[in-house]
Design a protein around this motif. Structure first.
Motif, PDB file in Angstrom:
ATOM      1  N   SER A 708     116.423   0.759 133.815  1.00 43.66           N
ATOM      2  CA  SER A 708     115.958   1.410 134.779  1.00 43.66           C
ATOM      3  C   SER A 708     114.608   2.045 134.522  1.00 43.66           C
ATOM      4  O   SER A 708     114.248   2.142 133.671  1.00 43.66           O
ATOM      5  N   PRO A 709     113.818   2.218 135.686  1.00 41.78           N
ATOM      6  CA  PRO A 709     114.169   2.269 137.089  1.00 41.78           C
ATOM      7  C   PRO A 709     113.827   0.789 137.637  1.00 41.78           C
ATOM      8  O   PRO A 709     113.304   0.014 136.880  1.00 41.78           O
ATOM      9  N   VAL A 710     114.289   0.373 138.849  1.00 40.60           N
ATOM     10  CA  VAL A 710     113.720  -0.743 139.796  1.00 40.60           C
ATOM     11  C   VAL A 710     112.212  -0.446 139.743  1.00 40.60           C
ATOM     12  O   VAL A 710     111.597   0.174 140.153  1.00 40.60           O
ATOM     13  N   ASP A 711     111.701  -1.719 139.046  1.00 40.28           N
ATOM     14  CA  ASP A 711     110.224  -1.921 139.252  1.00 40.28           C
ATOM     15  C   ASP A 711     109.389  -2.201 140.584  1.00 40.28           C
ATOM     16  O   ASP A 711     108.494  -1.588 140.792  1.00 40.28           O
ATOM     17  N   HIS A 731     120.738   9.436 142.874  1.00 37.30           N
ATOM     18  CA  HIS A 731     120.048   9.250 141.730  1.00 37.30           C
ATOM     19  C   HIS A 731     119.858  10.597 140.729  1.00 37.30           C
ATOM     20  O   HIS A 731     120.001  10.725 139.819  1.00 37.30           O
ATOM     21  N   LYS A 732     119.324  11.286 141.611  1.00 32.44           N
ATOM     22  CA  LYS A 732     118.858  12.584 141.185  1.00 32.44           C
ATOM     23  C   LYS A 732     120.224  13.382 140.539  1.00 32.44           C
ATOM     24  O   LYS A 732     120.282  13.982 139.374  1.00 32.44           O
ATOM     25  N   PHE A 733     121.306  13.480 141.438  1.00 27.28           N
ATOM     26  CA  PHE A 733     122.498  13.964 141.171  1.00 27.28           C
ATOM     27  C   PHE A 733     122.886  13.262 139.649  1.00 27.28           C
ATOM     28  O   PHE A 733     123.349  13.750 138.719  1.00 27.28           O
ATOM     29  N   LEU A 734     122.901  11.921 139.678  1.00 34.22           N
ATOM     30  CA  LEU A 734     123.391  11.233 138.434  1.00 34.22           C
ATOM     31  C   LEU A 734     122.519  11.479 137.359  1.00 34.22           C
ATOM     32  O   LEU A 734     123.114  11.583 136.283  1.00 34.22           O
ATOM     33  N   PHE A 735     121.349  11.825 137.383  1.00 37.65           N
ATOM     34  CA  PHE A 735     120.246  12.277 136.477  1.00 37.65           C
ATOM     35  C   PHE A 735     120.719  13.572 135.957  1.00 37.65           C
ATOM     36  O   PHE A 735     120.748  13.979 134.640  1.00 37.65           O
ATOM     37  N   ASP A 736     121.034  14.405 136.764  1.00 35.01           N
ATOM     38  CA  ASP A 736     121.574  15.686 136.473  1.00 35.01           C
ATOM     39  C   ASP A 736     122.605  15.928 135.655  1.00 35.01           C
ATOM     40  O   ASP A 736     122.864  16.821 134.727  1.00 35.01           O
ATOM     41  N   ILE A 737     123.749  14.983 135.856  1.00 33.35           N
ATOM     42  CA  ILE A 737     125.146  14.967 135.254  1.00 33.35           C
ATOM     43  C   ILE A 737     124.820  14.000 133.838  1.00 33.35           C
ATOM     44  O   ILE A 737     125.609  13.614 133.252  1.00 33.35           O
ATOM     45  N   GLY A 738     123.556  13.570 133.717  1.00 35.94           N
ATOM     46  CA  GLY A 738     123.374  12.759 132.480  1.00 35.94           C
ATOM     47  C   GLY A 738     123.965  11.240 132.505  1.00 35.94           C
ATOM     48  O   GLY A 738     124.055  10.661 131.361  1.00 35.94           O
ATOM     49  N   ALA A 739     124.211  10.969 133.621  1.00 35.65           N
ATOM     50  CA  ALA A 739     124.820   9.467 133.844  1.00 35.65           C
ATOM     51  C   ALA A 739     123.534   8.532 133.769  1.00 35.65           C
ATOM     52  O   ALA A 739     123.756   7.339 133.513  1.00 35.65           O
ATOM     53  N   PRO A 745     114.999   6.399 141.335  1.00 36.16           N
ATOM     54  CA  PRO A 745     115.463   5.006 141.293  1.00 36.16           C
ATOM     55  C   PRO A 745     114.622   3.833 141.504  1.00 36.16           C
ATOM     56  O   PRO A 745     114.805   2.949 140.719  1.00 36.16           O
ATOM     57  N   PHE A 746     113.445   3.995 142.229  1.00 36.47           N
ATOM     58  CA  PHE A 746     112.597   3.079 142.711  1.00 36.47           C
ATOM     59  C   PHE A 746     111.118   3.351 142.422  1.00 36.47           C
ATOM     60  O   PHE A 746     110.797   4.094 143.218  1.00 36.47           O
ATOM     61  N   THR A 747     110.581   2.766 141.607  1.00 37.76           N
ATOM     62  CA  THR A 747     109.158   3.307 141.553  1.00 37.76           C
ATOM     63  C   THR A 747     108.073   2.876 142.397  1.00 37.76           C
ATOM     64  O   THR A 747     107.202   3.324 142.955  1.00 37.76           O
ATOM     65  N   GLN A 748     108.243   1.438 142.753  1.00 36.35           N
ATOM     66  CA  GLN A 748     107.286   0.873 143.585  1.00 36.35           C
ATOM     67  C   GLN A 748     108.239   0.006 144.642  1.00 36.35           C
ATOM     68  O   GLN A 748     109.199  -0.487 144.585  1.00 36.35           O
ATOM     69  N   LEU A 749     107.753   0.480 145.656  1.00 39.79           N
ATOM     70  CA  LEU A 749     108.557   0.029 147.007  1.00 39.79           C
ATOM     71  C   LEU A 749     107.400  -0.664 147.870  1.00 39.79           C
ATOM     72  O   LEU A 749     106.527  -0.565 148.279  1.00 39.79           O
ATOM     73  N   LYS A 750     108.022  -1.764 148.661  1.00 41.14           N
ATOM     74  CA  LYS A 750     107.143  -2.841 149.561  1.00 41.14           C
ATOM     75  C   LYS A 750     108.123  -2.999 150.727  1.00 41.14           C
ATOM     76  O   LYS A 750     109.326  -3.092 150.653  1.00 41.14           O
TER      77      LYS A 750
END
Length: 988
Positions: A708-711, A731-739, A745-750
Motif C-alpha cells: 500500500s498504497p497503489v502507486d 480506506h480512511k475508515f479502514l485506516f481509522d480502525i487500524g486495518a 488508497p491511490f497516490t497517483q491517478l491518471k
RNA sequence: GCCUAGGUGGCGGAAUUGGUAUACGCUACAGACUUAAAAUCUGUCGCCCGUAAGGGAUUGAGGGUUCGACUCCCUCCCUAGGCACCA
C-alpha cells in the motif's frame, strides 16, 4: 534488398500466441513477495464484464499501465499489476434479466469472454491474483467491512425520503443521479420514503476534502470532488418568531410563583405580548400532584395555543394535567423535570410513598404537539441523565446544558426563555448582510409549518402550496429559469435580531429542505435569487453593502453579491464585509458553522444481484449484526430475480433464506433483504489483490504495509465522484480502525481519454461504430494495436479511431522487423564508415523514452523510436548492442515482437526481465552543433560550429557568413545575446 | 453563473519549459518496381507574393513584458468537463 529476403516474414499471429503461452508457462509476470526491491503497485480500474465485451477504447488504459509496469519491472521494481472483475450491480443484473439468464451464469460467461479478449493483447497481469467481487470468498470481506461500519455507528437505518428509480425499481444514492435522472436508465427519479441503509460518509467530508491537496491526481478530478463535497463556511443565526401564546408556568416543590426564574420569565414573555399564568399551587410542602393538577385545570383553560412549563416537581404536575385534557396543547417544556422517584441528594419520602409514578404516556403524548426537555448538567437534585429517561417515555427534544444556578434556581435563566420562544434557524454565508434581511423563507418541508399551524391564519393556502410543491420532482423544482413561486405565511412574523424589525415569513420551493437548516434569511439587495423573489412579490429591498460602490442600488440590474463596506447597518456601518461576518454573528449570538453539500451514502438496493447486507432483524432485539464467524451471508440462488418494485428486494420472497434465529436471543427473526450497491466491492478490491486468498482477515498487515498504497491508478473520468470518493471513504475508515496503514488508497491517478468511433461519436452499438479489439489483433496484431493506441495522442486526451493511422503503426512495427536483418557485430555504419551521429541519437532516445514513459507521454516515446528506426533504415549495418538496447526500449510497447527478436539473437531469458538501458550523458553531446543566428530577434541563418564555441569566436564566424553580412551591413552591433550551442542574436 | 482543462497545418499532434514553430504519423500528389493493381520504396507537401533566388505574415483575438513569446502577464472569444435556486 539482400537483407530483406534474409528476414523471415512477420507473422504476428504466430509470434504473439507463441510468447503468450511461454510467459504463462514460465510465470514470467508472477509477483513474488519480499526481497529488497522497491515496490510498484500499478492498477487498472477493473471492468464490469458486460455482455457486449470490450471495444478498442477499453484497453487503452490497460495498455498504458502495462507499459508502465513492464518499464518499472525492467528498472528493478517489484511490480504488482493485477486484474479482476467488478461483477455485482445493475448492469450485470439487467443484462441477465433481458436475456433471461441467471445473473450468476451470465456473469461467468461474460468474464470468460472478457478475459479472452484481454489475454490476446498480451498484458503482464499476474492472473494468480485475479479477483471477482461476486465470489463469496471476496464479498465475505465486503460484508465484514459493512459490519465494522455498523459497529462504529457509520451504517444506520433511515426512512428519510430518498431517490427512487421507478424503472430500475430501487433506491439510489445522490451520486447515482445525473441531472436528477437515474444514471443507468435515464428515468426521472422520485422522492420516496423507504427504509434503507445509509453510510455516514458525511463524517469524513472534511478529510475527504483536505486530503485531496497532497494527491498526485488530475486537477479536474480533484476539482470535481471538491465541488461534490461542496464545503461552505457561514453562520447559523436564529430569528425569533413572533407568536401569541398562553404560557402556564408551574413551580417546583417548596416554592411558589415568586421563586427562581418564574417572575422574570413572566415579565419577559409578557413583554413579547404573550399571556402568562403563573400559579401558586396548593400544599407546596406536602403536595398531592393530582390535587394540584385539578387546581390548575380549574383555573386555566387549555387549548392549542397553550404552552405548559413545569419546573422540577411542576413537571410531574404537568403530566397529570395532560392525562386529563380533551384537546392537545401546543408545547410542553420540562425544566429540570423528573419522571421517577430518584434523587441525587437525599430520599424524599413523600415522593416515594405518597405519590403514584405511573403515567399514561400514550395519552400525554397525544395531548401535546411538542415536548422540550431541559436538563442542567450541574443539577444537585435530579439524577444525571434523567432527560434521556423522560425522552424514552415521552419523546421530544432534550437539551443538556449549564443553568445559571444548579437546578435552574437562578433568578434569571436566559436558556429557559430561549426554549419558550419559537425560532427559525437559518444558515448564511453572508452574515455581513444581516441588516438587509427583509424576510425569511422556509422550505415547504420545514417542520415549522406543521408545528405552528394553529397560529397560521392562512394555513389552508399554505398547506395547498406545500402539497403541490412537495409532489414535484427534483428537476421540475430546480428547472433553470423557472419562475419563483411561494406564499406568505400569515399570522407569523419573525424578528430580525440585529434591529428588532418585524419581517414576514414565506414558504417557497427555491429553498431546499436538506441543505443548511431548510430556511434562509432573504437579502434581496445582495443575493440574485432573493432579488428575483422580492421583485416578484414586492418585498422590501434594503442595500447594506457598498458604501464605496460607484452606482446606487436602483441602478443595478439585479443584486450586488460582492463584498464591500457596510451601509445601513447600525454600528457596523463602514466595516468591511469579511470582518463584519464575524462581528455580526457574534452580536446576535449566532454560531460559525461549516456546511457540506455531500449527502450520506444511500447504501441499500432493492435488487437481487448484490452483496446481502449482513444484518438480522429481531422483533425483540432490533437489528442484530450477523456474527463475523457466520460470514459470508451467501446470496441464495433464486428462480425469480426480477425487481419487485414494492420497496422489498426479491430476496424477501425466499422464506427459507429470510427466516433465521436471532443470534442474540435465539427467537424467530428475519434477514435483511436489501443488497449493497454496485460500488461496494470496488471500494476495497485493490486491497484484495495484495492478499487474494486470505480467509482469516481482510488483509495481512505485513503485506498491506509493503504494497500500500497503489502507486499508479488508471481509469476513466466517469468515476470522479463515485468510485473514487467511496473508495477513499472506506480506506480512511479502514485506516481509522487500524486495518490499513495509509490514509489514502491511490497516490497517483491518471485518466485515459476516450477513444471515439471514426465518426467522432462515442462507440456504441447504436451508431454501429464499435471496433472489437479481437479483429484488430487478428488482422494487425496486438503489438500494432498497442503502438497505435499509444501513438494516437496524449494519453489523457480523447481521439477518434482511424484505420489509416493504425496502418502507420503497423508499418512502423514491420519496419523494425525488417531492420533486424541489418544487425551485425560492428559499429553502426552508414555509407563510408561508423557514424557517431547514430550513437548520439541512440542515447538521446534512451533518455527520452525513460523520462516519457515515467510521465505517461507514450505518443512521444513512439515518435522517438520511429526517428531512430528511420535513421537506421538509412544505415548499412546496425551494431548488435545498439539494436538490443533499442529492442528493450520498445519492449514495453510491443512485447511480443521484441521478445521474438531478442530470442532470435540468442539472448537468454525474457527481454521483459532484462535491465532497462541507461543513457550516457557524455554521449549526448555531438562534435558540432547548428547555431541559429538572429538579427534583431529574427532568424536569418543557421551555421554549423564546433560544440561549446566561445562567444567571441561564434560572433566572428557569424560575421564571416555572407547572409549575415548582408543583414548586418555597416551597422554597429548594439547588443549580442549568445546562448552556447543554440543561438546568437545580434541587435543592430 | 462559478470552477477546471484546453485552443498550433487538410487531420492526430511535437516543441529541451523563454531560444530554428509545425518533430513523428496520417492524408494528398509525383516517381520507382509491376503486364496491371495492392503492398513496398523514394521524393514533395502549412499560408501569402515570386518561375526561382528570396521575402512577408503566422500558434483562438487584442494588448503588454523581453534582444527574443506557442511558452510569462492583462482583457476578451470559443471548445470540453465538473458543480449549480447549495443561501
Amino acid at each position: 534488398m539482400e537483407n530483406k529476403s534474409k528476414a523471415p516474414k512477420y507473422e504476428h499471429a504466430k509470434i504473439e500466441s507463441k510468447w503468450q503461452k511461454v510467459w504463462a508457462k514460465n510465470k514470467t509476470y508472477e509477483t513474488k513477495e519480499g526481497g529488497k526491491k522497491p515496490k510498484a503497485y500499478v492498477l487498472d480500474m477493473f471492468p464490469y464484464p458486460s455482455g457486449d465485451g470490450l471495444h478498442v477504447g477499453h484497453p487503452k488504459g490497460y495498455i498504458a499501465t502495462d507499459i508502465y509496469s513492464r518499464f518499472k519491472r525492467m528498472n528493478g521494481f517489484n511490480v504488482l499489476h493485477p486484474m479482476g472483475w467488478d461483477a455485482f450491480g445493475l448492469p450485470a443484473e439487467n443484462y441477465a434479466i433481458k436475456n433471461k439468464i441467471n445473473p450468476e451464469i451470465a456473469v461467468k460467461k461474460n468474464i470468460k469472454y472478457f478475459k479472452s479478449q484481454v489475454e490476446k493483447i498480451g498484458f503482464d497481469y499476474d492472473w494468480s491474483r485475479e479477483v471477482n467481487t461476486t465470489d463469496p470468498g471476496f464479498y465475505k470481506w465486503t460484508q465484514w467491512i459493512f459490519l465494522q461500519l455498523y459497529k462504529k455507528g457509520l451504517a444506520f437505518e433511515s426512512s428519510e425520503p430518498i431517490n427512487w428509480c421507478p424503472s430500475c425499481k430501487t433506491g439510489l444514492a445522490n451520486e447515482d443521479l445525473e441531472n436528477g435522472k437515474c444514471e443507468r436508465c435515464g428515468s426521472e427519479v422520485e422522492k420516496k420514503p423507504i427504509r434503507q441503509w445509509v453510510l455516514k460518509i458525511t463524517d469524513y467530508a472534511e478529510r475527504l476534502l483536505s486530503d485531496l491537496e497532497a494527491l498526485n491526481w488530475p486537477e479536474s478530478i480533484k476539482e470535481s470532488q471538491r465541488n461534490w463535497i461542496g464545503k461552505s463556511e457561514g453562520s447559523e443565526i436564529s430569528f425569533p418568531v413572533k407568536t401569541k401564546y398562553k404560557y402556564v408556568l408551574l413551580h417546583g416543590w417548596k416554592s411558589d410563583s415568586k421563586s427562581c426564574f418564574i417572575p422574570w420569565l413572566k415579565r419577559e414573555l409578557e413583554a413579547e405580548g404573550h399571556e402568562v399564568v403563573a400559579l401558586d399551587m396548593p400544599h407546596p410542602l406536602i403536595p398531592d400532584v393530582v390535587e394540584q393538577a385539578d387546581y390548575v385545570l380549574s383555573k386555566v383553560k387549555f387549548d392549542e395555543n397553550t404552552i405548559l412549563l413545569g419546573h422540577s416537581l411542576g413537571s410531574v404536575v404537568s403530566y397529570r394535567i395532560l392525562e386529563k385534557l380533551k384537546t392537545p396543547i401546543h408545547k410542553l417544556i420540562l425544566v429540570a423535570g423528573l419522571i421517577e422517584p430518584k434523587f441525587r441528594d437525599h430520599d424524599r419520602l413523600m415522593a416515594k410513598y405518597l405519590m403514584s409514578w405511573k403515567f399514561d404516556f400514550e395519552k400525554i403524548k397525544k395531548n401535546v404537539g411538542e415536548i422540550v426537555i431541559i436538563e442542567d448538567n450541574n443539577d444537585v437534585i435530579i439524577p444525571d441523565g434523567e432527560s434521556a429517561v423522560i425522552q424514552r417515555a415521552l419523546g421530544g427534544l432534550t437539551y443538556r446544558l449549564e443553568a445559571e444556578k444548579p437546578h435552574f434556581c437562578g433568578m434569571v435563566e436566559p436558556i429557559v426563555l430561549e426554549h419558550c420562544l419559537d425560532k427559525i434557524k437559518v444558515f448564511t454565508t453572508r452574515a455581513d448582510t444581516l441588516f438587509g434581511a427583509t424576510y425569511l423563507v422556509v422550505a415547504p418541508e420545514h417542520p415549522l409549518i406543521e408545528r405552528l399551524s394553529p397560529q397560521i391564519t392562512n394555513i389552508k393556502e399554505v398547506q395547498a402550496y406545500v402539497a403541490k410543491t412537495i409532489k414535484r420532482t427534483e428537476i421540475e423544482r430546480t428547472a433553470e429559469g423557472k419562475e419563483k413561486t411561494g406564499i406568505e405565511i400569515l399570522g407569523l412574523t419573525a424578528i430580525n435580531p440585529t434591529n428588532g424589525q418585524e419581517i414576514p415569513i414565506w414558504v417557497a420551493d427555491y429553498v431546499l429542505p436538506d441543505y443548511g437548516t431548510g430556511a434562509i434569511m432573504a437579502v434581496p439587495a445582495h443575493d440574485e435569487r432573493d432579488h428575483q423573489f422580492a421583485k416578484k412579490f414586492k418585498l422590501p429591498i434594503i442595500q447594506v453593502i457598498g458604501e464605496d460602490l460607484p452606482t446606487r442600488l436602483e441602478n443595478w440590474g439585479g443584486a450586488y453579491a460582492g463584498y464591500g463596506k457596510l451601509v445601513n447597518s447600525g454600528k457596523f456601518t463602514g466595516m468591511e464585509s469579511v470582518k463584519a461576518k464575524e462581528a455580526i454573528t457574534k452580536m446576535v449570538r449566532g454560531k460559525i458553522v461549516t456546511k457540506y453539500k455531500l449527502r450520506d451514502w444511500v447504501f441499500s438496493r432493492q435488487r437481487y444481484w448484490g452483496e446481502p447486507i449482513p444484518i438480522i432483524h429481531c422483533p425483540k432485539c432490533g437489528p442484530v449484526p450477523v456474527p463475523e464467524k457466520d460470514l459470508p451471508v451467501i446470496l441464495p440462488k433464486v428462480k425469480s430475480y426480477e425487481p419487485t418494485g414494492t420497496g422489498e428486494s426479491p430476496l424477501a420472497a425466499i422464506s427459507k433464506w429470510v427466516n433465521v434465529k436471532c443470534p442474540t436471543c435465539g427467537e424467530k427473526a428475519k434477514r435483511e433483504t436489501n443488497t449493497m450497491p454496485q460500488w461496494a466491492g470496488s471500494s476495497w478490491y485493490y486491497l484484495r489483490y495484495i492478499d487474494p486468498k486470505n480467509t482469516k482477515a481482510l488483509i495481512d498487515k505485513k503485506k498491506e504495509k509493503y504494497w500500500s498504497p497503489v502507486d499508479m491508478y488508471v481509469g476513466g473520468t466517469e468515476h470522479a465522484t463515485r468510485h473514487l470518493i467511496y473508495a477513499r471513504f472506506w480506506h480512511k475508515f479502514l485506516f481509522d480502525i487500524g486495518a490499513v496503514s495509509q490514509t489514502e488508497p491511490f497516490t497517483q491517478l491518471k485518466n485515459q481519454g476516450m477513444i471515439l468511433g471514426s465518426d467522432n461519436r462515442k462507440m456504441s452499438k447504436r451508431w454501429g461504430n464499435v471496433v472489437n479489439p479481437d479483429d484488430i489483433v487478428r488482422d494487425y496484431g496486438a503489438d500494432t494495436l498497442r503502438v497505435y493506441e499509444m501513438f494516437m495522442g496524449p494519453f489523457e486526451q480523447g481521439a477518434s479511431w482511424s484505420s489509416d493511422n493504425l496502418m502507420g503503426a503497423r508499418r512502423f512495427v514491420e519496419k523494425v522487423w525488417r531492420l533486424a536483418g541489418k544487425v551485425s557485430t560492428g559499429r553502426s555504419h552508414v555509407l563510408g564508415g561508423p557514424d557517431k551521429r547514430l550513437e548520439t541519437l541512440l542515447h538521446k532516445t534512451i533518455k527520452q523514452a525513460t523520462t516519457d514513459i515515467n510521465n505517461f507521454n507514450y505518443n512521444t516515446v513512439v515518435s522517438a523510436l520511429m526517428i531512430l528506426a528511420n535513421e537506421w533504415e538509412k544505415a548499412e549495418t546496425i551494431n548488435k548492442e545498439d539494436w538490443l538496447t533499442f529492442l528493450k526500449l520498445l519492449a514495453p510497447l510491443a512485447p511480443h515482437m521484441t521478445e521474438e527478436l531478442w530470442s532470435s539473437l540468442g539472448q537468454k531469458g525474457s527481454i521483459h526481465l532484462a535491465a532497462w538501458p541507461v543513457w550516457d550523458e557524455s554521449k549526448l553531446i555531438s562534435d558540432t552543433v547548428s547555431l541559429v543566428i538572429q538579427i534583431n530577434g529574427k532568424t536569418r541563418e543557421t551555421i554549423i560550429i564546433p560544440t561549446n564555441l566561445s562567444e567571441k569566436e561564434a560572433v566572428k564566424m557569424a560575421l564571416d557568413n555572407d547572409i549575415v553580412k548582408k543583414w548586418v551591413g555597416v551597422e554597429p552591433l548594439k547588443k549580442i545575446i549568445y546562448i552556447p550551442n543554440r543561438l546568437l542574436n545580434l541587435v543592430i
